[in-house]
Design a protein around this motif. Structure first.
Motif, PDB file in Angstrom:
ATOM      1  N   HIS A  47       0.822  -1.214   0.000  1.00  8.38           N
ATOM      2  CA  HIS A  47       0.000   0.000   0.000  1.00  8.38           C
ATOM      3  C   HIS A  47       0.855   1.264   0.000  1.00  8.38           C
ATOM      4  CE1 HIS A  47      -3.677  -2.314   0.608  1.00  8.38           C
ATOM      5  NE2 HIS A  47      -3.042  -2.998   1.547  1.00  8.38           N
ATOM      6  N   LEU A  48       2.148   1.125  -0.208  1.00 10.81           N
ATOM      7  CA  LEU A  48       3.044   2.268  -0.248  1.00 10.81           C
ATOM      8  C   LEU A  48       2.656   3.195  -1.403  1.00 10.81           C
ATOM      9  CD1 LEU A  48       5.717   3.550   0.863  1.00 10.81           C
ATOM     10  CD2 LEU A  48       6.913   2.221  -0.887  1.00 10.81           C
ATOM     11  N   LYS A  49       2.519   4.472  -1.105  1.00 10.81           N
ATOM     12  CA  LYS A  49       2.170   5.477  -2.116  1.00 10.81           C
ATOM     13  C   LYS A  49       3.409   6.273  -2.483  1.00 10.81           C
ATOM     14  CE  LYS A  49      -2.192   4.398  -1.446  1.00 10.81           C
ATOM     15  NZ  LYS A  49      -2.916   3.545  -2.402  1.00 10.81           N
ATOM     16  N   GLN A  50       3.430   6.740  -3.723  1.00 14.04           N
ATOM     17  CA  GLN A  50       4.572   7.511  -4.212  1.00 14.04           C
ATOM     18  C   GLN A  50       4.069   8.675  -5.042  1.00 14.04           C
ATOM     19  OE1 GLN A  50       7.478   5.186  -6.337  1.00 14.04           O
ATOM     20  NE2 GLN A  50       8.297   6.960  -7.429  1.00 14.04           N
ATOM     21  N   GLU A  51       4.695   9.835  -4.873  1.00 11.07           N
ATOM     22  CA  GLU A  51       4.313  11.014  -5.648  1.00 11.07           C
ATOM     23  C   GLU A  51       5.546  11.871  -5.904  1.00 11.07           C
ATOM     24  OE1 GLU A  51       0.795  14.378  -5.831  1.00 11.07           O
ATOM     25  OE2 GLU A  51       1.027  13.131  -4.050  1.00 11.07           O
ATOM     26  N   THR A  52       5.601  12.464  -7.082  1.00  8.29           N
ATOM     27  CA  THR A  52       6.696  13.369  -7.421  1.00  8.29           C
ATOM     28  C   THR A  52       6.262  14.799  -7.165  1.00  8.29           C
ATOM     29  OG1 THR A  52       7.525  11.851  -9.122  1.00  8.29           O
ATOM     30  CG2 THR A  52       8.263  14.136  -9.229  1.00  8.29           C
ATOM     31  N   LEU A  53       7.076  15.514  -6.383  1.00  5.57           N
ATOM     32  CA  LEU A  53       6.782  16.883  -5.991  1.00  5.57           C
ATOM     33  C   LEU A  53       7.946  17.782  -6.396  1.00  5.57           C
ATOM     34  CD1 LEU A  53       5.554  16.130  -2.344  1.00  5.57           C
ATOM     35  CD2 LEU A  53       4.115  16.516  -4.343  1.00  5.57           C
ATOM     36  N   PRO A  54       7.735  19.092  -6.393  1.00  2.00           N
ATOM     37  CA  PRO A  54       8.853  20.005  -6.679  1.00  2.00           C
ATOM     38  C   PRO A  54       9.963  19.870  -5.644  1.00  2.00           C
ATOM     39  CG  PRO A  54       6.747  21.155  -6.808  1.00  2.00           C
ATOM     40  CD  PRO A  54       6.460  19.818  -6.210  1.00  2.00           C
ATOM     41  N   TYR A  55      11.159  20.289  -6.012  1.00  2.00           N
ATOM     42  CA  TYR A  55      12.264  20.336  -5.067  1.00  2.00           C
ATOM     43  C   TYR A  55      11.908  21.317  -3.957  1.00  2.00           C
ATOM     44  CZ  TYR A  55      17.127  20.309  -3.497  1.00  2.00           C
ATOM     45  OH  TYR A  55      18.278  20.162  -2.764  1.00  2.00           O
ATOM     46  N   MET A  56      12.234  20.991  -2.712  1.00  2.00           N
ATOM     47  CA  MET A  56      11.673  21.705  -1.571  1.00  2.00           C
ATOM     48  C   MET A  56      12.606  22.730  -0.919  1.00  2.00           C
ATOM     49  SD  MET A  56       9.544  18.714   0.371  1.00  2.00           S
ATOM     50  CE  MET A  56       8.087  17.990  -0.384  1.00  2.00           C
ATOM     51  N   PHE A  57      13.803  22.895  -1.449  1.00  2.00           N
ATOM     52  CA  PHE A  57      14.761  23.773  -0.781  1.00  2.00           C
ATOM     53  C   PHE A  57      15.096  24.963  -1.669  1.00  2.00           C
ATOM     54  CE2 PHE A  57      15.444  19.475   0.832  1.00  2.00           C
ATOM     55  CZ  PHE A  57      15.193  19.690   2.175  1.00  2.00           C
ATOM     56  N   GLU A  58      14.962  26.145  -1.099  1.00  2.00           N
ATOM     57  CA  GLU A  58      15.155  27.373  -1.873  1.00  2.00           C
ATOM     58  C   GLU A  58      16.588  27.892  -1.825  1.00  2.00           C
ATOM     59  OE1 GLU A  58      12.378  30.038  -0.181  1.00  2.00           O
ATOM     60  OE2 GLU A  58      10.601  28.970  -0.921  1.00  2.00           O
ATOM     61  N   ASP A  59      17.436  27.286  -0.990  1.00  2.00           N
ATOM     62  CA  ASP A  59      18.785  27.818  -0.824  1.00  2.00           C
ATOM     63  C   ASP A  59      19.780  27.247  -1.846  1.00  2.00           C
ATOM     64  OD1 ASP A  59      18.666  25.301   0.221  1.00  2.00           O
ATOM     65  OD2 ASP A  59      19.841  25.722   2.014  1.00  2.00           O
ATOM     66  N   GLU A  60      19.326  26.378  -2.716  1.00  2.00           N
ATOM     67  CA  GLU A  60      20.200  25.833  -3.748  1.00  2.00           C
ATOM     68  C   GLU A  60      20.353  26.838  -4.894  1.00  2.00           C
ATOM     69  OE1 GLU A  60      21.821  22.931  -3.866  1.00  2.00           O
ATOM     70  OE2 GLU A  60      21.091  22.269  -1.903  1.00  2.00           O
ATOM     71  N   GLU A  61      21.422  26.671  -5.660  1.00  2.00           N
ATOM     72  CA  GLU A  61      21.568  27.470  -6.881  1.00  2.00           C
ATOM     73  C   GLU A  61      20.354  27.225  -7.770  1.00  2.00           C
ATOM     74  OE1 GLU A  61      23.904  29.545  -7.883  1.00  2.00           O
ATOM     75  OE2 GLU A  61      25.278  29.344  -6.168  1.00  2.00           O
ATOM     76  N   GLU A  62      19.862  28.279  -8.400  1.00  2.00           N
ATOM     77  CA  GLU A  62      18.622  28.171  -9.183  1.00  2.00           C
ATOM     78  C   GLU A  62      18.741  27.112 -10.275  1.00  2.00           C
ATOM     79  OE1 GLU A  62      15.613  30.974 -11.822  1.00  2.00           O
ATOM     80  OE2 GLU A  62      17.218  31.887 -10.643  1.00  2.00           O
ATOM     81  N   ALA A  63      19.870  27.082 -10.978  1.00  2.00           N
ATOM     82  CA  ALA A  63      20.048  26.105 -12.061  1.00  2.00           C
ATOM     83  C   ALA A  63      20.043  24.683 -11.513  1.00  2.00           C
ATOM     84  CB  ALA A  63      21.351  26.383 -12.804  1.00  2.00           C
ATOM     85  N   GLU A  64      20.693  24.488 -10.358  1.00  2.00           N
ATOM     86  CA  GLU A  64      20.730  23.162  -9.736  1.00  2.00           C
ATOM     87  C   GLU A  64      19.337  22.740  -9.288  1.00  2.00           C
ATOM     88  OE1 GLU A  64      22.865  19.745  -8.022  1.00  2.00           O
ATOM     89  OE2 GLU A  64      23.323  21.241  -9.551  1.00  2.00           O
ATOM     90  N   ALA A  65      18.605  23.662  -8.657  1.00  2.00           N
ATOM     91  CA  ALA A  65      17.259  23.357  -8.166  1.00  2.00           C
ATOM     92  C   ALA A  65      16.316  22.991  -9.300  1.00  2.00           C
ATOM     93  CB  ALA A  65      16.711  24.544  -7.381  1.00  2.00           C
ATOM     94  N   GLU A  66      16.512  23.609 -10.470  1.00  2.00           N
ATOM     95  CA  GLU A  66      15.667  23.315 -11.628  1.00  2.00           C
ATOM     96  C   GLU A  66      15.787  21.860 -12.049  1.00  2.00           C
ATOM     97  OE1 GLU A  66      13.550  25.003 -13.726  1.00  2.00           O
ATOM     98  OE2 GLU A  66      13.461  26.654 -12.300  1.00  2.00           O
ATOM     99  N   GLU A  67      16.944  21.254 -11.814  1.00  2.00           N
ATOM    100  CA  GLU A  67      17.186  19.878 -12.232  1.00  2.00           C
ATOM    101  C   GLU A  67      16.742  18.861 -11.184  1.00  2.00           C
ATOM    102  OE1 GLU A  67      21.204  19.262 -13.385  1.00  2.00           O
ATOM    103  OE2 GLU A  67      21.332  21.122 -14.541  1.00  2.00           O
ATOM    104  N   MET A  68      16.318  19.353 -10.029  1.00  2.00           N
ATOM    105  CA  MET A  68      15.996  18.475  -8.908  1.00  2.00           C
ATOM    106  C   MET A  68      14.489  18.365  -8.703  1.00  2.00           C
ATOM    107  SD  MET A  68      19.045  17.632  -7.660  1.00  2.00           S
ATOM    108  CE  MET A  68      18.783  17.118  -5.957  1.00  2.00           C
ATOM    109  N   CYS A  69      14.084  17.306  -8.008  1.00  2.00           N
ATOM    110  CA  CYS A  69      12.693  17.154  -7.594  1.00  2.00           C
ATOM    111  C   CYS A  69      12.662  16.328  -6.307  1.00  2.00           C
ATOM    112  CB  CYS A  69      11.845  16.506  -8.687  1.00  2.00           C
ATOM    113  SG  CYS A  69      12.307  14.803  -9.065  1.00  2.00           S
TER     114      CYS A  69
END
Length: 229
Positions: free
Chosen positions: A110-132
């Protein structure tokens, strides 16, 4: 943020506006920040060896808070955030929080999985864009969890020589949150340094604060005592 339907309904009703991520304490008024191992150090004096007394104290404190918050009859969400690159080819090891630490195989289906935006704002913007963020959630009860081992794994995550440890698919360790649906309390043990506990209202955690006041982070104590008087 989106969550699976049952978790989403609970969060929207009980903790409206809260995002399940580190720094819960800063997002919510009713909370406590506990500090583990006060007065002890991770390493022995004049040595690079790990200090067993420190880690035994940390394990004891983390497990004590878990047992105080969760009873055998409480419904629990075990929620895990994994932070990784969107490109699946760049992922490495698989997450094993649930396969290693949930006893009942039937429940794991019954494990559920969902993809959400990257949650940390202190990363470099370009790096954060590539993360989730991939968020896993499983509803269970205390007796379904090998919680002693899971708590140790969380506390050990920065120390490669200690076992058990959490596996990290992309170099960043996953965050594990224990959500008590019955009592409206969330426990987040972030590592060996401490944990955050938040509740729908101060009354839900008043006894916890009174019993373990010596473990409360000093800077939070005055504020909490004034709020809870």
């Amino acid at each position: 943020m989106k969550y699976t339907s049952e978790l989403k309904e609970f969060m929207n009703t009980t903790f409206p506006g809260l995002v399940i991520k580190p720094s819960l304490f800063n997002q919510w008024n009713s909370g406590i920040h506990f500090e583990f191992g006060k007065g002890l150090y991770q390493l022995k004096e004049e040595s690079d060896e790990l200090n067993p007394a420190y880690f035994q104290t940390v394990y004891y404190q983390a497990a004590s808070l878990f047992n105080e918050i969760f009873s055998d009859i409480d419904e629990i969400f075990v929620v895990t955030n994994v932070y990784h690159y969107k490109d699946a080819k760049r992922r490495s090891r698989k997450l094993k929080v649930y396969s290693h630490h949930i006893k009942n195989k039937d429940i794991r289906f019954h494990l559920k999985q969902e993809t959400l935006p990257y949650m940390f704002e202190d990363e470099e913007e370009a790096e954060a864009e590539e993360m989730c963020t991939t968020q896993f959630s499983l509803k269970c009860r205390k007796q379904d969890i090998r919680y002693h081992a899971l708590i140790k794994a969380i506390c050990n995550q920065d120390f490669p020589s200690l076992k058990p440890r959490l596996h990290h698919p992309n170099g960043d360790y996953p965050n594990v949150f224990f959500i008590n649906v019955t009592k409206n309390v969330i426990l987040f043990i972030y590592d060996d340094r401490g944990c955050e506990v938040i509740a729908s209202d101060d009354g839900q955690i008043r006894k916890l604060y009174d019993k373990y006041a010596e473990w409360v982070e000093e800077c939070c104590r005055e504020e909490k005592e004034s709020r809870m008087d």
